[in-house]
Motif scaffolding. Structure first.
Motif, PDB file in Angstrom:
ATOM      1  N   ARG A   7       0.920  -1.253  -0.209  1.00 51.79           N
ATOM      2  CA  ARG A   7       0.055   0.076   0.028  1.00 51.79           C
ATOM      3  C   ARG A   7       1.061   1.384   0.119  1.00 51.79           C
ATOM      4  O   ARG A   7       1.886   1.357   0.650  1.00 51.79           O
ATOM      5  CB  ARG A   7      -0.815  -0.155   1.239  1.00 51.79           C
ATOM      6  N   LEU A  40       0.093   7.152   3.131  1.00 49.75           N
ATOM      7  CA  LEU A  40      -0.778   8.140   2.918  1.00 49.75           C
ATOM      8  C   LEU A  40       0.144   9.384   3.411  1.00 49.75           C
ATOM      9  O   LEU A  40       1.081   9.273   4.099  1.00 49.75           O
ATOM     10  CB  LEU A  40      -1.812   7.956   3.875  1.00 49.75           C
ATOM     11  N   GLU A  73     -10.216  13.963   5.188  1.00 47.73           N
ATOM     12  CA  GLU A  73     -10.125  13.189   3.706  1.00 47.73           C
ATOM     13  C   GLU A  73      -8.619  12.922   3.951  1.00 47.73           C
ATOM     14  O   GLU A  73      -7.703  13.766   4.502  1.00 47.73           O
ATOM     15  CB  GLU A  73     -10.315  13.845   2.643  1.00 47.73           C
ATOM     16  N   SER A  74      -8.004  11.802   3.398  1.00 53.21           N
ATOM     17  CA  SER A  74      -6.687  11.191   3.536  1.00 53.21           C
ATOM     18  C   SER A  74      -6.502  10.481   2.324  1.00 53.21           C
ATOM     19  O   SER A  74      -7.027   9.486   1.959  1.00 53.21           O
ATOM     20  CB  SER A  74      -6.522  10.433   4.506  1.00 53.21           C
ATOM     21  N   SER A  75      -5.278  10.855   1.629  1.00 55.78           N
ATOM     22  CA  SER A  75      -4.758  10.082   0.490  1.00 55.78           C
ATOM     23  C   SER A  75      -3.348  10.219   0.411  1.00 55.78           C
ATOM     24  O   SER A  75      -2.689  10.685   1.222  1.00 55.78           O
ATOM     25  CB  SER A  75      -5.255  10.905  -0.909  1.00 55.78           C
ATOM     26  N   GLU A  76      -2.604   9.703  -0.579  1.00 58.21           N
ATOM     27  CA  GLU A  76      -1.267   9.640  -0.794  1.00 58.21           C
ATOM     28  C   GLU A  76      -0.483  11.264  -0.730  1.00 58.21           C
ATOM     29  O   GLU A  76       0.486  11.337  -0.245  1.00 58.21           O
ATOM     30  CB  GLU A  76      -0.784   9.010  -2.132  1.00 58.21           C
ATOM     31  N   ARG A  92      -2.575  14.088  -0.511  1.00 55.77           N
ATOM     32  CA  ARG A  92      -3.510  15.157   0.197  1.00 55.77           C
ATOM     33  C   ARG A  92      -4.121  14.897   1.811  1.00 55.77           C
ATOM     34  O   ARG A  92      -4.475  13.550   1.723  1.00 55.77           O
ATOM     35  CB  ARG A  92      -4.569  15.303  -0.837  1.00 55.77           C
TER      36      ARG A  92
END
Length: 166
Positions: free
Chosen positions: A67, A70, A120-123, A125
């Protein structure tokens, strides 16, 4: 002969027959067990129930790709300075983040803490909202510009840069 010797002798004889049949290294896989005939061996004196051969190995599920981390995970490593690395020695501009579940906590060099809930959580942002204090309800957007450089966009305020201290 001592009592019970005949049973032990039969087991040893069967084991020797297995050894001679070449089954010693993989007894469990070959189905050759002491006291039982080896595969292909038809001996009436050792006749008895046969154990099934060992089952083939269970196929493993294909490995998934690791994965991607994040942005919140990368923010939690090291210390960050508002305005850039030139401020790494200025305690009020120095921050460290800890993350747990949907909560992140920023602690500055003076010991003040700021608790935010992850929206919100991403790679690349992260969007949070302050949960208490004078900034309660304020939304923060963190955008990765590079491995050690983040643009912070608070609502109702001007954007600024934070950089990881070395």
């Amino acid at each position: 002969m001592p009592e019970g010797w005949h049973g032990t002798r039969a087991i040893l004889a069967a084991g020797l027959a297995c050894l001679l049949a070449g089954a010693a290294p993989a007894v469990a896989q070959s189905g050759c067990y002491p006291g039982l005939p080896c595969p292909g061996q038809n001996s009436d004196e050792n006749a008895g129930p046969r154990l099934p051969p060992a089952l083939p190995p269970v196929p493993q599920a294909p490995q998934s790709a690791p994965r991607a981390s994040l942005l919140v995970d990368r923010l939690a490593v090291g210390t960050w300075a508002i305005g850039g690395v030139s401020n790494c020695g200025v305690t009020r501009k120095l921050y460290a983040l800890s993350a747990g579940g949907d909560i992140v906590t920023w602690r500055n060099g003076e010991g003040k803490t700021f608790v935010e809930r992850v929206l919100e959580s991403s790679e690349a942002r992260l969007v949070t909202r302050t949960v208490s204090g004078s900034s309660a309800g304020k939304t923060w957007t963190y955008i990765e510009l590079g491995p050690a450089r983040i643009r912070v966009v608070p609502d109702r305020s001007s954007a600024f840069i934070i950089e990881r201290c070395r």
